[in-house]
Write a protein that holds these residues in place. Structure first.
Motif, short mmCIF file in Angstrom:
data_model
loop_
_atom_site.label_atom_id
_atom_site.label_comp_id
_atom_site.label_asym_id
_atom_site.label_seq_id
_atom_site.Cartn_x
_atom_site.Cartn_y
_atom_site.Cartn_z
N VAL A 192 0.84 -0.87 -0.19
CA VAL A 192 -0.40 -0.08 -0.02
C VAL A 192 1.02 1.22 0.18
O VAL A 192 1.42 1.22 0.66
N PRO A 193 0.84 2.42 -1.12
CA PRO A 193 1.46 3.41 -0.60
C PRO A 193 1.65 4.23 0.33
O PRO A 193 0.18 4.32 1.27
N MET A 194 2.28 4.79 0.82
CA MET A 194 2.36 5.62 2.22
C MET A 194 2.40 4.75 3.15
O MET A 194 1.34 5.95 4.21
N ALA A 195 2.90 4.05 3.34
CA ALA A 195 2.61 2.94 4.38
C ALA A 195 3.12 3.55 5.55
O ALA A 195 2.40 3.48 6.54
N ALA A 196 4.66 4.56 5.10
CA ALA A 196 4.94 4.21 6.74
C ALA A 196 4.49 5.81 7.57
O ALA A 196 4.11 6.03 8.33
N LEU A 197 4.01 6.85 5.84
CA LEU A 197 2.77 7.84 6.91
C LEU A 197 2.39 6.85 7.57
O LEU A 197 1.24 8.55 8.58
N LEU A 198 1.57 6.68 6.66
CA LEU A 198 0.02 6.37 7.08
C LEU A 198 -0.22 5.49 8.75
O LEU A 198 -0.34 4.94 9.32
N GLY A 199 1.20 4.06 9.50
CA GLY A 199 1.33 3.87 10.47
C GLY A 199 2.16 4.99 11.60
O GLY A 199 1.48 5.14 12.58
N ILE A 200 2.48 6.20 10.98
CA ILE A 200 2.94 6.95 12.35
C ILE A 200 1.48 8.07 12.16
O ILE A 200 1.32 8.00 13.35
N LEU A 201 1.02 8.19 11.10
CA LEU A 201 -0.64 9.29 11.66
C LEU A 201 -1.03 8.18 12.65
O LEU A 201 -1.97 8.53 13.46
N THR A 202 -1.42 6.94 12.16
CA THR A 202 -2.23 6.25 13.01
C THR A 202 -1.97 6.51 14.36
O THR A 202 -2.55 5.99 15.87
N GLY A 203 -0.86 5.94 14.57
CA GLY A 203 -0.08 5.85 15.84
C GLY A 203 0.38 6.78 16.92
O GLY A 203 -0.95 6.86 17.85
N LEU A 204 0.08 8.21 15.88
CA LEU A 204 -0.20 9.16 16.79
C LEU A 204 -1.38 9.95 16.88
O LEU A 204 -1.67 10.65 17.97
N LEU A 205 -2.37 8.96 15.79
CA LEU A 205 -4.34 9.88 16.25
C LEU A 205 -5.00 8.61 16.73
O LEU A 205 -5.79 9.16 18.35
N ALA A 206 -4.23 7.01 17.25
CA ALA A 206 -4.64 6.70 18.45
C ALA A 206 -4.25 7.62 19.67
O ALA A 206 -4.76 6.90 20.91
#
Length: 370
Positions: free
Chosen positions: A245-259
């Protein structure tokens, strides 16, 4: 000999005739009572107005306390293995935090910045496709209305964002939170004694007990929140990278921060993840939906219950209502701090309930004893 009761007033020094000469003296007891009540109510209203006026500063101080609780929790955890002074353990926690952000900026910064530059274009393209699909299904959608709605949302976001830092600005607010939080974490007993000094003697023991309970609850709450953030971020990145999936790293960081934001954070990260997923096709979009529900289900039914046993268990609807109110009043900073604030209020009310129960038990014992 002159009668002292007749020659001197109630204060023992002034003659009785001088008692009514002062403009502040009210001879009528009922008027004195009403004047005292008016003064108390005026003071209460004044304190409320003052609290509203300095609410941004109070929120910054509370944010510093939340940050200090995370540092304190890490220092206490290190204390189980390293028998060194507290100041050194706090320093180690801060150095590890700085090292993490340095790694994030150095090794992942270039890739994430490239992905972040493409992120708005992908989201905009997916929204346009969704609008086209709805129009194909027979929904009458005016592009002008959509643009006006987007403009209003952006305007509202801008207005709320400006409230984050008040007169300081967003970056300065975060800097103040960090600096004050470090001072709190270095010597928490010093500030606790300072607050207790301003209380009456008979209230200090209860204050220390309440402060201890609130501190323990805050540390556990923040520790659980950090565990959930790390879990959601890493698992989201790993599962999205596995499928390409594109931008996996960015989505992982955003998901972690928004958690860090319960309820709303998971919803926002899920929408972003699905929009990026459908940019690579229907199969990838369905896979991102699967990843989202898998991560959230495991976090909701395994991670959170394990953490909630040792933290403050708050009702989701209550947390969501507090987030909406704090978000409107104070912007993103209020949204982040709504959950810890509700947890502290709950601990305080529980402590008051315990005190009332103890007082009722003592009165019952005294009654039966007599």
């Amino acid at each position: 000999m002159t009668d002292p009761d007749k020659s001197s007033g109630a204060d023992g020094g002034l003659p009785a005739g001088h008692m009514s000469s002062s403009p502040t003296m009210i001879s009528n007891s009922q008027l004195r009572y009403e004047a005292k009540r008016a003064f108390v109510w005026t003071a209460v209203v004044g304190l409320v107005v003052l609290a509203v006026y300095i609410s941004q500063s109070l929120l910054v101080i509370f944010g510093a306390m939340v940050f200090a609780s995370m540092i304190d929790g890490g220092a206490r955890l290190l204390g189980r293995a390293l028998k060194i002074r507290r100041m050194w353990r706090v320093g180690i926690v801060l150095l590890l935090t700085l090292a993490f952000f340095y790694w994030l900026a150095t090794y992942a910064g270039s890739q994430i910045s490239r992905e972040a530059a493409q992120f708005p274009q992908i989201i905009e393209a997916q929204v346009s496709q969704a609008i086209s699909w709805l129009e194909g299904q027979g929904f009458a959608i005016d592009q002008g209305d959509i643009q006006n709605l987007a403009g209003n949302l952006m305007s509202g976001v801008g207005t709320v964002t400006r409230a984050i830092g008040g007169i300081f600005g967003g970056f300065t607010t975060l800097l103040l939170i960090g600096i004050i939080g470090i001072y709190f974490a270095m010597e928490p007993d010093l500030y606790e004694r300072g607050v207790a000094w301003m209380l009456p003697n008979h209230k200090r023991s209860d204050f220390y007990i309440t402060a201890s309970k609130m501190g323990a609850a805050m540390r556990r709450l923040m520790a659980g929140r950090l565990v959930g953030m790390v879990f959601e971020g890493l698992f989201t990145w790993a599962l999205l990278s596995f499928y390409g999936v594109p931008m996996a790293a960015l989505l992982g960081i955003l998901t972690g921060l928004l958690a860090f934001i319960p309820n709303l954070g998971a919803l926002i990260s899920g929408v972003l993840m699905v929009l990026v997923g459908f940019s690579g096709g229907t199969d990838m979009g369905l896979y991102t939906i699967f990843v989202y529900f898998l991560v959230q289900t495991f976090d909701g039914y395994v991670i959170i219950p394990l953490i909630a046993k040792k933290t403050v268990d708050l009702a989701p609807a209550l947390v969501l209502a507090a987030q909406l109110i704090m978000g409107i009043l104070f912007g993103v900073l209020g949204l982040f701090l709504a959950d810890p604030m509700m947890a502290m209020i709950k601990v305080f009310l529980e402590r008051r309930s315990e005190q009332n129960d103890q007082q009722l038990d003592q009165e019952a014992i005294a009654t039966h004893g007599t």
